[in-house]
Design an enzyme around this catalytic site. Structure first.
Site, PDB file in Angstrom:
ATOM      1  N   GLU A  86       0.879  -1.113  -0.259  1.00  0.00           N
ATOM      2  CA  GLU A  86       0.080  -0.246  -0.154  1.00  0.00           C
ATOM      3  C   GLU A  86       0.866   0.583  -0.057  1.00  0.00           C
ATOM      4  OE1 GLU A  86      -2.603   0.392   3.199  1.00  0.00           O
ATOM      5  OE2 GLU A  86      -3.987   2.248   2.639  1.00  0.00           O
TER       6      GLU A  86
ATOM      7  N   LYS B 220      -2.462  -1.233  -2.973  1.00  0.00           N
ATOM      8  CA  LYS B 220      -3.616  -1.330  -2.328  1.00  0.00           C
ATOM      9  C   LYS B 220      -2.904   0.121  -3.041  1.00  0.00           C
ATOM     10  CE  LYS B 220      -6.084  -0.148   1.773  1.00  0.00           C
ATOM     11  NZ  LYS B 220      -6.952  -0.789   2.540  1.00  0.00           N
TER      12      LYS B 220
HETATM   13  P1  13P Z   1      -9.413   4.198   4.096  1.00  0.00           P
HETATM   14  O1  13P Z   1     -10.124   3.867   2.427  1.00  0.00           O
HETATM   15  O2  13P Z   1     -10.290   4.638   5.263  1.00  0.00           O
HETATM   16  O3  13P Z   1      -8.200   5.406   3.537  1.00  0.00           O
HETATM   17  O4  13P Z   1      -8.786   2.790   5.012  1.00  0.00           O
HETATM   18  C1  13P Z   1      -7.841   1.814   3.789  1.00  0.00           C
HETATM   19  C2  13P Z   1      -6.840   1.148   4.710  1.00  0.00           C
HETATM   20  O5  13P Z   1      -6.589   0.073   4.698  1.00  0.00           O
HETATM   21  C3  13P Z   1      -5.726   2.204   4.766  1.00  0.00           C
HETATM   22  O6  13P Z   1      -4.624   1.938   5.356  1.00  0.00           O
END
Ligand code: 13P
Length: 341
Positions: free
Chosen positions: A178, A220
């Site tokens: 991510e 992500k």
């Molecule tokens: P949000 O969709 O609230 O941004 O959270 C996703 C997430 O896992 C952030 O690390």
């Protein structure tokens, strides 16, 4: 099962048509903020109740293939003593775990941050796996300003995400990488596109260097949008065009699925934007969701810490999941919001 087969089996469960991932892995300070907004004190017991409520949502697996949990949740149980990760599996939802230890400033790079948690990760993964976790998530953040992210930050963060992913795969755990370019700031959509493209380019370079098997990993990312403080919002078509353009330039076709974060978009916006992307021509990867706030916000509001509101909260979560399931197929229209279907 050998490690490769284990990774492949988990990918097949996580990447399913019409489904996405629910991020319920808020750290203790973050869940305290979410609870504060609805007037609930963040005690371990309230967190257990809330996470049980989410996992007990009837038919959750209709639209949710996996759930990302926080370390504390992995060790918690329902009222009748079922471990929460086991409940997820019984529901047909793969349990995963956030494994990073949060962010801090990056030395010699003013305004930039780096994520902690690589030391001892192998041992921690063994423990999480014994508790039922089959995939992991690690988040790095990038701030947009006139001076950030610096080249140093883009390179150091990519290296860290790649090392994390390689360690997970060696253990048979599917890594979600991510790299989040934050929405904070006044920048326009072009600046977000430019930074996001540079970040992803560097990330996939690092993943290659660390021999990460892309077929067994998920990305992500943020969507490409103007900063929160920018004068104009972008409509879903523009977000979709800009986002898909940079993804096509940077993400190899071997990666099975891209699961977006919501990053502060409203639930409706996040759904409409995902839908617009799935309305474009077919892409080499699935375009799905891994939302935290955009899936949970209505449920949190409906719950408000009241036991008699559990069913209403579950209905709100199910509805959001269903609408995002429609967006996965490019079949969402905003009138579905009021129709409740
Ligand atoms: P949000 O969709 O609230 O941004 O959270 C996703 C997430 O896992 C952030 O690390």
């Amino acid at each position: 099962m050998n490690t490769q087969d284990q990774l492949q089996a988990t990918i097949e469960l996580l990447v399913q048509k019409g489904k996405g991932i629910l991020a319920a892995d808020e750290s203790s300070p973050t869940i305290a903020k979410r609870f504060d907004a609805i007037g609930v004190e963040s005690t371990e017991e309230q967190r257990r109740r809330y996470r049980s409520l989410i996992l007990e949502t009837p038919n959750l697996s209709d639209y949710i293939s996996g759930i990302i949990l926080f370390e504390e949740t992995l060790g918690q149980q329902t009222d009748d003593g079922t471990p929460l990760p086991e409940l997820a599996s019984r529901q047909g939802v793969v349990p995963g775990i956030k494994v990073d230890k949060g962010k801090g400033s990056l030395a010699n790079a003013p305004g930039d941050e780096i994520t902690r948690g690589l030391d001892g990760l192998e041992q921690r993964l063994e423990g999480y796996q014994a508790q039922g976790a089959r995939f992991a998530k690690w988040r790095n953040v990038y701030h947009i300003s006139d001076r950030t992210p610096s080249r140093l930050a883009v390179e150091a963060n990519a290296e860290m995400l790649a090392r994390y992913a390689a360690i997970c795969q060696a253990q048979g755990i599917v890594p979600i990488v991510e790299p989040e370019v934050l929405m904070d700031g006044e920048h326009d959509i072009e600046r977000c596109a430019e930074v996001s493209e540079a970040v992803l380019h560097e990330l996939f370079h690092a993943l290659h260097r660390h021999r990460v098997v892309l077929e067994h990993a998920l990305l992500k990312p943020n969507m490409v949008t103007p900063g929160k403080a920018h004068a104009n919002r972008a409509d879903p078509d523009e977000v979709a065009q800009q986002t898909v353009r940079i993804l096509r330039r940077t993400v190899p076709a071997a990666l099975p699925s891209i699961n977006f974060l919501s990053g502060g978009q409203s639930p409706e916006e996040a759904t409409a934007n995902l839908n617009a992307m799935n309305c474009l021509a077919p892409q080499p990867w699935e375009l799905s969701f891994s939302y935290g706030r955009a899936l949970q916000q209505p449920a949190l509001q409906a719950w408000g810490g009241k036991p008699e509101q559990v069913a209403a909260a579950q209905a709100a979560l199910y509805q959001r999941a269903q609408l995002n399931g429609a967006a996965r197929r490019g079949e969402y229209v905003s009138s579905m919001e009021s129709a409740g279907s």
